[in-house]
Design a protein around this motif. Structure first.
Motif, mmCIF file in Angstrom:
data_model
loop_
_atom_site.group_PDB
_atom_site.id
_atom_site.type_symbol
_atom_site.label_atom_id
_atom_site.label_comp_id
_atom_site.label_asym_id
_atom_site.label_seq_id
_atom_site.Cartn_x
_atom_site.Cartn_y
_atom_site.Cartn_z
ATOM 1 N N GLY A 124 0.793 -1.220 0.000
ATOM 2 C CA GLY A 124 0.000 0.000 0.000
ATOM 3 C C GLY A 124 0.822 1.264 0.000
ATOM 4 O O GLY A 124 0.402 2.291 -0.530
ATOM 5 N N GLU A 125 2.018 1.230 0.595
ATOM 6 C CA GLU A 125 2.873 2.411 0.617
ATOM 7 C C GLU A 125 3.500 2.686 -0.746
ATOM 8 O O GLU A 125 4.001 3.779 -0.999
ATOM 9 C CB GLU A 125 3.966 2.233 1.677
ATOM 10 C CG GLU A 125 4.783 3.481 1.937
ATOM 11 C CD GLU A 125 5.772 3.304 3.074
ATOM 12 O OE1 GLU A 125 6.832 3.965 3.033
ATOM 13 O OE2 GLU A 125 5.486 2.525 4.001
ATOM 14 N N ILE A 126 3.453 1.703 -1.622
ATOM 15 C CA ILE A 126 4.052 1.840 -2.953
ATOM 16 C C ILE A 126 2.997 2.135 -4.002
ATOM 17 O O ILE A 126 3.157 3.011 -4.848
ATOM 18 C CB ILE A 126 4.829 0.563 -3.317
ATOM 19 C CG1 ILE A 126 5.992 0.378 -2.346
ATOM 20 C CG2 ILE A 126 5.338 0.616 -4.755
ATOM 21 C CD1 ILE A 126 6.715 -0.931 -2.485
ATOM 22 N N THR A 127 1.864 1.424 -3.960
ATOM 23 C CA THR A 127 0.819 1.591 -4.958
ATOM 24 C C THR A 127 -0.474 0.973 -4.452
ATOM 25 O O THR A 127 -0.460 0.073 -3.596
ATOM 26 C CB THR A 127 1.213 0.913 -6.282
ATOM 27 O OG1 THR A 127 0.163 1.091 -7.242
ATOM 28 C CG2 THR A 127 1.428 -0.577 -6.099
ATOM 29 N N THR A 128 -1.575 1.462 -4.991
ATOM 30 C CA THR A 128 -2.860 0.803 -4.764
ATOM 31 C C THR A 128 -3.252 -0.052 -5.958
ATOM 32 O O THR A 128 -4.281 -0.719 -5.943
ATOM 33 C CB THR A 128 -3.955 1.848 -4.513
ATOM 34 O OG1 THR A 128 -4.040 2.727 -5.662
ATOM 35 C CG2 THR A 128 -3.654 2.677 -3.267
ATOM 36 N N GLY A 129 -2.391 -0.046 -6.977
ATOM 37 C CA GLY A 129 -2.703 -0.772 -8.211
ATOM 38 C C GLY A 129 -2.592 -2.276 -8.071
ATOM 39 O O GLY A 129 -3.108 -3.017 -8.915
ATOM 40 N N ALA A 130 -1.924 -2.759 -7.024
ATOM 41 C CA ALA A 130 -1.794 -4.200 -6.829
ATOM 42 C C ALA A 130 -2.910 -4.752 -5.953
ATOM 43 O O ALA A 130 -2.882 -5.908 -5.558
ATOM 44 C CB ALA A 130 -0.438 -4.525 -6.203
ATOM 45 N N GLY A 131 -3.902 -3.897 -5.648
ATOM 46 C CA GLY A 131 -4.999 -4.336 -4.797
ATOM 47 C C GLY A 131 -4.745 -3.971 -3.352
ATOM 48 O O GLY A 131 -3.621 -3.654 -2.956
ATOM 49 N N PRO A 132 -5.810 -3.980 -2.524
ATOM 50 C CA PRO A 132 -5.653 -3.600 -1.119
ATOM 51 C C PRO A 132 -4.804 -4.608 -0.360
ATOM 52 O O PRO A 132 -4.792 -5.802 -0.664
ATOM 53 C CB PRO A 132 -7.100 -3.591 -0.610
ATOM 54 C CG PRO A 132 -7.827 -4.540 -1.514
ATOM 55 C CD PRO A 132 -7.185 -4.397 -2.847
ATOM 56 N N ASP A 133 -4.100 -4.102 0.649
ATOM 57 C CA ASP A 133 -3.320 -4.998 1.499
ATOM 58 C C ASP A 133 -4.271 -5.836 2.351
ATOM 59 O O ASP A 133 -5.244 -5.334 2.924
ATOM 60 C CB ASP A 133 -2.391 -4.196 2.409
ATOM 61 C CG ASP A 133 -1.180 -3.677 1.663
ATOM 62 O OD1 ASP A 133 -0.811 -4.289 0.645
ATOM 63 O OD2 ASP A 133 -0.620 -2.643 2.078
ATOM 64 N N GLU A 134 -3.983 -7.109 2.428
ATOM 65 C CA GLU A 134 -4.765 -8.017 3.252
ATOM 66 C C GLU A 134 -3.870 -8.585 4.349
ATOM 67 O O GLU A 134 -2.677 -8.832 4.120
ATOM 68 C CB GLU A 134 -5.338 -9.152 2.407
ATOM 69 C CG GLU A 134 -6.284 -8.678 1.308
ATOM 70 C CD GLU A 134 -6.800 -9.828 0.467
ATOM 71 O OE1 GLU A 134 -6.372 -10.973 0.707
ATOM 72 O OE2 GLU A 134 -7.622 -9.582 -0.430
ATOM 73 N N PRO A 135 -4.411 -8.790 5.532
ATOM 74 C CA PRO A 135 -3.577 -9.355 6.605
ATOM 75 C C PRO A 135 -3.213 -10.796 6.279
ATOM 76 O O PRO A 135 -3.967 -11.507 5.613
ATOM 77 C CB PRO A 135 -4.494 -9.283 7.832
ATOM 78 C CG PRO A 135 -5.879 -9.289 7.267
ATOM 79 C CD PRO A 135 -5.796 -8.539 5.968
ATOM 80 N N PRO A 136 -2.036 -11.225 6.713
ATOM 81 C CA PRO A 136 -1.644 -12.615 6.454
ATOM 82 C C PRO A 136 -2.535 -13.593 7.207
ATOM 83 O O PRO A 136 -2.990 -13.317 8.315
ATOM 84 C CB PRO A 136 -0.200 -12.675 6.948
ATOM 85 C CG PRO A 136 -0.085 -11.563 7.938
ATOM 86 C CD PRO A 136 -1.010 -10.487 7.472
ATOM 87 N N ARG A 137 -2.776 -14.732 6.580
ATOM 88 C CA ARG A 137 -3.573 -15.792 7.188
ATOM 89 C C ARG A 137 -2.831 -17.116 7.019
ATOM 90 O O ARG A 137 -2.090 -17.287 6.054
ATOM 91 C CB ARG A 137 -4.950 -15.888 6.521
ATOM 92 C CG ARG A 137 -5.816 -14.648 6.685
ATOM 93 C CD ARG A 137 -7.172 -14.842 6.004
ATOM 94 N NE ARG A 137 -8.066 -13.712 6.248
ATOM 95 C CZ ARG A 137 -8.114 -12.619 5.498
ATOM 96 N NH1 ARG A 137 -7.303 -12.511 4.448
ATOM 97 N NH2 ARG A 137 -8.954 -11.648 5.787
ATOM 98 N N PRO A 138 -3.047 -18.038 7.936
ATOM 99 C CA PRO A 138 -2.397 -19.343 7.774
ATOM 100 C C PRO A 138 -2.865 -20.024 6.486
ATOM 101 O O PRO A 138 -4.056 -20.000 6.158
ATOM 102 C CB PRO A 138 -2.853 -20.123 9.006
ATOM 103 C CG PRO A 138 -3.295 -19.086 9.980
ATOM 104 C CD PRO A 138 -3.826 -17.945 9.177
ATOM 105 N N VAL A 139 -1.905 -20.589 5.777
ATOM 106 C CA VAL A 139 -2.209 -21.345 4.560
ATOM 107 C C VAL A 139 -1.560 -22.712 4.714
ATOM 108 O O VAL A 139 -0.335 -22.810 4.824
ATOM 109 C CB VAL A 139 -1.666 -20.641 3.293
ATOM 110 C CG1 VAL A 139 -1.963 -21.479 2.052
ATOM 111 C CG2 VAL A 139 -2.268 -19.247 3.157
#
Length: 311
Positions: A232-247
């Protein structure tokens, strides 16, 4: 007295006796004067780059024009060559103290230096003090006289053999395969995808962001670049930041993350990062990818968290 009838030869016999029937068996070899031989191979004296050098170049001769026989142009259907016939022999010498895997960019150029094509070769696990030889070919047929007159080594990257991304179809002893794609660039924004595949036999869980080390040409740490969690600090073009989740990945399942940056250049010295050492999570075996990040003078690189890959 009845005169005997003249002897009539069958048409096939006439054709065999005469030399002007005008047919040839496909693939007949002509070993007489003027017959085409193998493409000429020219030895090359090349100092090379980082232990990689060209030793010989093979260029096909120009094809002769169709000939006329008896006023009729002979125009057989041309055979499509399997490749262009243009190739270069090369050798890789490891002058270091550990086994290295080399990624080499070869450029096929004209006499004026114009690049007609590039080919990338990976030479794996060259031991210290060892020399490995190979051949790189120009892909695709080149009809007519080829404008390519030279093959050169344009770029060499080399990583410790045990940190090189696994070859397709191979599974490292860690049971996970980490690779980077070719990335995407638009309006100065760069996005490179990281791909994690569970190729082992048990479940594998990640929770958070890939761990990164930025390395210079000597594979030493690069200073002055902040690695950000999220983009988000670089661009909004890559989509909103999402919190990490266990995968949690079952065998055969995949996850993705991404690196995001801008190559803006303002005041200061631009920073280029040829190597990125990636760990899927703390304690994981490192994998070094060679994407060459052109970070400009921005001083920051965004990392998006692991998420399950879409099917």
């Amino acid at each position: 007295m009845r005169r005997p009838a003249p002897l009539l030869l069958p048409a096939l016999a006439v054709c065999l006796l005469l030399t002007a029937c005008g047919t040839e068996r496909a693939g007949t070899q002509d070993n007489g004067p003027g017959a085409a031989g193998p493409p000429p191979r020219t030895q090359v004296t090349d100092p090379g780059i980082d232990g990689v050098r060209i030793t010989a170049v093979t260029l096909p001769a120009a094809s002769p024009s169709p000939s006329r026989r008896g006023g009729v142009r002979a125009e057989p259907f041309p055979a499509v060559p399997a490749d262009s016939g243009i190739s270069a022999a090369y050798e890789v010498t490891n002058e270091g103290t550990e086994a290295l895997t080399y990624t080499i960019l070869f450029s096929f150029t004209t006499s004026s230096g114009e690049v007609m094509d590039n080919q990338r070769e990976t030479v794996r696990a060259v031991g210290p003090g060892k020399t490995v030889r190979g051949t790189v070919k120009l892909g695709g047929p080149a009809p007519g006289p080829s404008p390519v007159t030279r093959v050169k080594v344009s770029k060499v990257t080399k990583v410790p053999a045990d940190e090189a991304p696994a070859e397709a179809g191979d599974c490292p002893s860690s049971g996970i395969r980490v690779t980077a794609d070719e990335g995407d660039a638009a309006m100065g924004l760069r996005v490179v995808g990281l791909h994690l595949e569970n190729c082992g036999t048990g479940a594998y869980t990640v929770n958070g962001y890939p761990l990164l080390e930025l390395l210079d040409d000597a594979r030493e740490p690069v200073d002055g670049v902040r690695i950000l969690q999220g983009s988000g600090e670089i661009t909004t073009g890559a989509g909103p930041d999402e919190p990490p989740r266990p995968v949690t990945l079952k065998p055969g399942e995949k996850a993705t993350a991404s690196l995001v940056w801008r190559n803006t250049t303002d005041f200061g010295t631009p920073v280029n990062v040829p190597y990125v050492r990636v760990r899927a999570k703390a304690g994981a075996a490192p994998v070094t990818v060679t994407h060459h990040l052109d970070l400009g003078t921005t001083g920051k690189l965004g990392v998006r968290p692991w998420k399950r890959a879409e099917e």
